[in-house]
Scaffold this motif. Structure first.
Motif, PDB file in Angstrom:
ATOM      1  N   ASN A 225      33.354  31.205  45.965  1.00 28.09           N
ATOM      2  CA  ASN A 225      33.804  30.537  44.745  1.00 28.09           C
ATOM      3  C   ASN A 225      32.991  31.099  43.573  1.00 28.09           C
ATOM      4  N   GLY A 226      33.273  30.618  42.376  1.00 28.96           N
ATOM      5  CA  GLY A 226      32.549  31.134  41.216  1.00 28.96           C
ATOM      6  C   GLY A 226      32.866  30.313  39.983  1.00 28.96           C
ATOM      7  N   PHE A 227      32.320  30.741  38.867  1.00 29.79           N
ATOM      8  CA  PHE A 227      32.402  29.969  37.633  1.00 29.79           C
ATOM      9  C   PHE A 227      33.415  30.541  36.650  1.00 29.79           C
ATOM     10  N   SER A 228      33.825  31.804  36.861  1.00 28.76           N
ATOM     11  CA  SER A 228      34.622  32.522  35.871  1.00 28.76           C
ATOM     12  C   SER A 228      35.881  31.784  35.437  1.00 28.76           C
ATOM     13  N   LYS A 229      36.646  31.327  36.410  1.00 28.85           N
ATOM     14  CA  LYS A 229      37.970  30.784  36.097  1.00 28.85           C
ATOM     15  C   LYS A 229      37.890  29.301  35.761  1.00 28.85           C
ATOM     16  N   THR A 230      37.155  28.538  36.553  1.00 33.61           N
ATOM     17  CA  THR A 230      37.105  27.084  36.353  1.00 33.61           C
ATOM     18  C   THR A 230      36.468  26.722  35.018  1.00 33.61           C
ATOM     19  N   TYR A 231      35.401  27.427  34.650  1.00 31.28           N
ATOM     20  CA  TYR A 231      34.644  27.042  33.452  1.00 31.28           C
ATOM     21  C   TYR A 231      34.727  28.091  32.347  1.00 31.28           C
ATOM     22  N   ALA A 232      35.703  28.992  32.427  1.00 34.09           N
ATOM     23  CA  ALA A 232      35.853  30.040  31.407  1.00 34.09           C
ATOM     24  C   ALA A 232      34.531  30.791  31.219  1.00 34.09           C
ATOM     25  N   MET A 233      34.000  31.323  32.310  1.00 32.63           N
ATOM     26  CA  MET A 233      32.684  31.973  32.273  1.00 32.63           C
ATOM     27  C   MET A 233      32.754  33.400  32.821  1.00 32.63           C
ATOM     28  N   THR A 234      33.837  34.112  32.530  1.00 32.08           N
ATOM     29  CA  THR A 234      34.002  35.447  33.125  1.00 32.08           C
ATOM     30  C   THR A 234      32.842  36.390  32.798  1.00 32.08           C
TER      31      THR A 234
END
Ligand code: PLP
Length: 376
Positions: A225-234
């Motif tokens: 999982n990651g932060f890029s998509k869920t929290y707009a943190m690409t």
């Protein structure tokens, strides 16, 4: 040049985005439906947390696996997915892409095979090839992009199945029966599963299920999982995984000798993202849903066959009445300055399709639809 890179294509999504940017620099008004990145700003409380970390001097190397506070937060988050994990079975990486790369290099040997459901995200195949292994594309059903069979593609060399739900590029969300079918086969054939859940929260209908929570699966699943998509943190480059400790330890070796660790202050932003208020996510998903309806209804009204996906911010319309997806993508860019990704980039079953990323404003989506209508 290294032979290992022979046969590895550049990323099609980055290529289209670069082309679009080049046109933009020459003054053209390009509508970019190409790169998969939310257009929202990273929520304020997350930015504040990273800024505070910077001001407090948290600007040094961190433990390679990630700071312990973030790994604790991630272990808590995985409870939502029905996964009970110890922080030492978690690795934090500079982006989920790096996690996937490390996981694949950690477990695949030369000559082994890894199964992926096609159309599939553009980077799984290259990561598998870089490990000296072979990607085996299994087509999904045309009508809903869900898996229907798998057994006939399994050979003595199969080591791993890659599952990506919600799926980039189709937006399909695998339901319990899809995942149970995959889990049963993985157990019967003693296979590993790499479950890429990066779009978990960009979900409009149904529920997200982690295959790792199915009976007998946690010991054979790498959950990413990651932060890029869920929290707009690409741009923060922050991802994570849990897996059996042996696999995490191998990934860690790779990380220690390549990137060292994820950026220190970005990791503090990650804690705020997971432990802070989640309304920012709900608000973004609400807007994505309105955009999905706009683009799908617009395409259907143009007579273009298009599924209404339950997740992600992609649609994958069939454009075969106008030519191949590659022809249509070229025409749209050349004649209308509309950038989309040809479906073939996601494997042969994508040949008649294009991928549209609707992570842009509703006004731009409407303008894009007008231009598509004029050209097609
Ligand atoms: C299916 C899938 N997995 C992983 C990633 C990588 O995300 P990150 O930005 O965390 O590296 C992406 C990004 O486009 C993706 O679409």
């Amino acid at each position: 040049m290294s032979k290992r890179l022979d046969g590895i294509e550049e990323s099609a999504t980055f290529r289209v985005a670069d082309l679009a940017n080049k046109l933009k620099r020459t003054g053209k008004d390009v509508i970019s439906f190409s790169l998969g990145e939310p257009d929202f700003d990273t929520p304020l409380h997350i930015r504040e947390s990273a800024k505070k970390a910077l001001d407090e001097g948290k600007t040094h190397y961190t433990p390679s696996a990630g700071i312990s506070e973030l790994r604790e937060s991630i272990a808590n988050k995985f409870k939502e997915n029905g996964l009970e994990v110890n922080p030492n079975e978690i690795i934090v990486t500079p982006g989920a892409k790096q996690t996937i790369f490390e996981a694949i290099q950690a477990v695949l040997n030369e000559g082994e095979e890894a199964i992926l459901f096609e159309p599939a995200w553009v980077s799984y195949g290259p990561c598998i090839k870089l490990a000296g292994a072979t990607p085996v594309g299994v087509p999904v059903r045309d009508e809903d992009f869900k898996p229907y069979d798998l057994v006939e593609w399994i050979t003595k060399k199969t080591k791993m199945i890659i599952v990506n739900t919600p799926c980039n590029p189709t937006g399909a969300v695998f339901d319990r029966s899809n995942l149970k079918m995959i889990a049963d086969i993985a157990i019967d054939h003693e296979l590993l599963v790499l479950s890429d859940e990066i779009y978990e929260k960009i979900l409009y209908n149904g529920e997200h299920l982690s295959i790792g929570q199915f009976d007998g699966m946690q010991d054979r699943t790498i959950t990413i999982n990651g932060f890029s998509k869920t929290y707009a943190m690409t741009g923060w480059r922050l991802g994570y995984a849990t897996a059996p400790k042996k696999i995490i330890d191998s990934m860690l070796k790779l990380q220690q000798h390549s990137t060292s660790c994820a950026t220190s202050f970005a990791q503090y932003g990650g804690i705020a993202a997971l432990d802070g208020p989640q309304e920012c996510v709900t608000d973004m998903v609400k807007e994505f849903k309105a955009r999905r309806d706009l683009i799908v209804d617009g395409l259907l009204s143009l007579g273009i066959k298009c599924n209404k996906p339950d997740g992600t911010f992609y649609v994958f319309p069939n454009v075969s009445q106008f030519g191949t997806g590659a022809d249509v993508a070229e025409r749209l860019l050349r004649d209308a300055y509309v950038a989309v990704t040809p479906g073939i980039a996601f494997g042969p079953p994508g040949k008649d399709y294009i991928r549209i990323s609707y992570a842009i404003s509703q006004a731009r989506i409407s303008e894009g639809l007008d231009r598509i209508q004029k050209v097609l």
